[in-house]
Design an enzyme around this catalytic site. Structure first.
Site, PDB file in Angstrom:
ATOM      1  N   LYS A  12      16.763  82.866  73.566  1.00 25.39           N
ATOM      2  CA  LYS A  12      15.984  82.447  74.742  1.00 25.39           C
ATOM      3  C   LYS A  12      14.970  81.368  74.341  1.00 25.39           C
ATOM      4  O   LYS A  12      14.694  81.181  73.134  1.00 25.39           O
ATOM      5  CB  LYS A  12      15.261  83.662  75.333  1.00 25.39           C
ATOM      6  CG  LYS A  12      14.273  84.327  74.375  1.00 25.39           C
ATOM      7  CD  LYS A  12      13.880  85.714  74.867  1.00 25.39           C
ATOM      8  CE  LYS A  12      12.908  86.384  73.911  1.00 25.39           C
ATOM      9  NZ  LYS A  12      12.700  87.806  74.238  1.00 25.39           N
ATOM     10  N   TYR A  61     -12.514  63.067  69.338  1.00 24.86           N
ATOM     11  CA  TYR A  61     -13.232  63.407  70.571  1.00 24.86           C
ATOM     12  C   TYR A  61     -14.329  64.420  70.322  1.00 24.86           C
ATOM     13  O   TYR A  61     -14.127  65.418  69.621  1.00 24.86           O
ATOM     14  CB  TYR A  61     -12.275  64.026  71.591  1.00 24.86           C
ATOM     15  CG  TYR A  61     -11.338  63.063  72.267  1.00 24.86           C
ATOM     16  CD1 TYR A  61     -11.814  61.895  72.887  1.00 24.86           C
ATOM     17  CD2 TYR A  61      -9.984  63.339  72.324  1.00 24.86           C
ATOM     18  CE1 TYR A  61     -10.933  61.034  73.516  1.00 24.86           C
ATOM     19  CE2 TYR A  61      -9.100  62.485  72.968  1.00 24.86           C
ATOM     20  CZ  TYR A  61      -9.590  61.326  73.560  1.00 24.86           C
ATOM     21  OH  TYR A  61      -8.718  60.487  74.196  1.00 24.86           O
TER      22      TYR A  61
HETATM   23  C1  LIG Z   1      12.811  88.611  73.094  1.00 26.51           C
HETATM   24  C2  LIG Z   1      13.572  89.886  73.082  1.00 26.51           C
HETATM   25  C3  LIG Z   1      14.176  90.347  71.911  1.00 26.51           C
HETATM   26  C4  LIG Z   1      13.939  89.701  70.550  1.00 26.51           C
HETATM   27  O1  LIG Z   1      12.671  90.082  70.075  1.00 26.51           O
HETATM   28  P1  LIG Z   1      12.131  89.579  68.619  1.00 26.51           P
HETATM   29  O2  LIG Z   1      10.841  90.276  68.452  1.00 26.51           O
HETATM   30  O3  LIG Z   1      12.002  88.110  68.730  1.00 26.51           O
HETATM   31  O4  LIG Z   1      13.147  89.994  67.635  1.00 26.51           O
HETATM   32  C5  LIG Z   1      14.990  91.456  71.992  1.00 26.51           C
HETATM   33  N1  LIG Z   1      15.172  92.099  73.175  1.00 26.51           N
HETATM   34  C6  LIG Z   1      14.580  91.701  74.308  1.00 26.51           C
HETATM   35  C7  LIG Z   1      14.812  92.462  75.562  1.00 26.51           C
HETATM   36  C8  LIG Z   1      13.751  90.596  74.304  1.00 26.51           C
HETATM   37  O5  LIG Z   1      13.137  90.224  75.434  1.00 26.51           O
END
Ligand SMILES: *Cc1c(COP(=O)(O)O)cnc(C)c1O
Length: 374
Positions: free
Chosen positions: A36, A268
């Site tokens: 993702k 800045y």
């Molecule tokens: C993002 C996510 C993962 C992966 O989690 P990590 O901590 O990055 O390994 C796994 N399962 C779900 C449902 C997630 O939303």
């Protein structure tokens, strides 16, 4: 490929991703690579392909759009959308071959309707496989209370869908074993009721990266690591013994150099006062690229294999580095995140300095930073 004019880019080591997938896969267990958010900033299609080459059998995404991008690139592995399809996206998501997650009657109703409209009449034995998510204490999405799961799964079957997977998500797998044990107990309780009602989910899954590393009892049939496949630790020290390799290096080059005398102030707000004569180097990367402004005068970058402190405010498109007596040259390579010589700046380090976690540092590297692969 478009021409890169600005010398700021991210380099992704695909062999590191393949390696990390291999070391994170427990024997006899499948691995779903969570890709993702553009693979946590690493580039979704390339990271997904590398993960599959490393042995992943599933991909996980947050958005229907993310799954569609992978399909458009020709990736054929099963892809689970980790939350329910948003209203109105059901038809396209199914047509794209994305596997739905379900946990509400509203979501179930919309999905069943999309299937019947598409003409593949739902009924027992219809070919749409779904995964039902159970809330065991994270309280984000999932069937709640968990004792409702068996009844919900019954309605899923009555709607003509097939329960392929049953899963949950861990809230504190990186730092709190008792909470994780409690969540797994609740999950097993829901599973027992689902089985008692005659359903046989083929894929049980619960483990994110820290669950994969620290909690073998969370492995079930498939693990779902995200951050670990990019070689970033999910919590302090978690996975240190595994030899995960950070896949991402964020590079730039010095575009301007000057010697400035003690008594001057930088950037800045003039928050950074020079109490000695120094070399300053300007680097063309800023907070609009995802380099957090809160790192102003806090973080180090690597230049000529040495740590140099960011001098004053990170600006939108550029930052300034205090090189001390090390005279930089225009064109010198700067590493913002990653290794240079013997030194390394990690996502975990920048996350700590920015009051956040490594996940946020890598996943927020902006779209205007090109990704290159090796
Ligand atoms: C993002 C996510 C993962 C992966 O989690 P990590 O901590 O990055 O390994 C796994 N399962 C779900 C449902 C997630 O939303």
């Amino acid at each position: 490929m478009t021409v890169r004019r600005r010398p700021t880019w991210v380099e992704v080591d695909l062999e590191a991703i393949r390696h990390n997938v291999r070391v994170l896969t427990p024997p006899g267990v499948q691995l779903m690579a969570v890709v993702k958010a553009n693979a946590y900033g690493h580039g979704d299609v390339e990271a997904a392909r590398a993960a599959l080459e490393g042995g992943a059998t599933w991909l996980g995404v947050a958005l229907v759009e993310e799954g569609a991008r992978l399909r458009a690139a020709g990736i054929e592995a099963p892809i689970l959308v980790l939350s329910e399809f948003p209203e109105g996206s059901e038809h396209d998501a199914l047509a794209t071959g994305l596997t739905p997650t379900l946990y509400s009657d509203a979501g179930l109703g919309r999905l069943a309707q999309a299937i019947s409209r598409a003409g593949s009449a739902p009924g027992p034995g219809a070919a749409v496989d779904v995964h039902v998510k159970v809330d065991t204490g994270m309280h984000r999405v999932g069937v709640w209370p968990p004792q409702e799961t068996a009844a919900f799964v019954g309605r899923v079957r009555d709607a003509g869908l097939r329960l392929e997977g049953l899963f949950t998500h861990l809230a504190r797998s990186e730092d709190d074993a008792p909470t994780t044990d409690r969540q797994l107990e609740v999950f097993r309780g829901a599973l027992a009721q689902v089985r008692a009602a005659g359903h046989v989910p083929r894929l049980l899954h619960a483990a994110n990266t820290a669950g994969t590393i620290l909690h073998p009892s969370a492995h079930f049939d498939l693990v779902r690591p995200g951050i670990g496949i990019y070689g970033v630790e999910p919590g302090p020290g978690v996975g240190a013994a595994l030899g995960l390799r950070p896949a991402l290096t964020w590079r730039s080059r010095v575009t301007f150099v000057k010697r400035v005398a003690a008594g001057e102030s930088v950037s800045y707000g003039h928050h950074h006062y020079l109490d000695r004569d120094t070399w300053l180097a300007t680097v063309p990367v800023g907070y609009a690229d995802g380099y957090p402004r809160v790192l102003s005068s806090r973080a180090d970058v690597l230049l000529a294999g040495r740590r140099c402190r960011v001098a004053g405010s990170v600006t939108m498109d550029q930052l300034i580095v205090d090189c001390g007596d090390l005279e930089p040259c225009v064109g010198d390579e700067v590493v913002l995140l990653g290794r240079q010589g013997e030194e390394a700046v990690t996502a975990e380090e920048l996350g700590g300095l920015a009051g956040t976690i490594g996940y946020e540092i890598v996943s927020r590297i902006g779209e205007r930073v090109p990704r290159e692969y090796r």
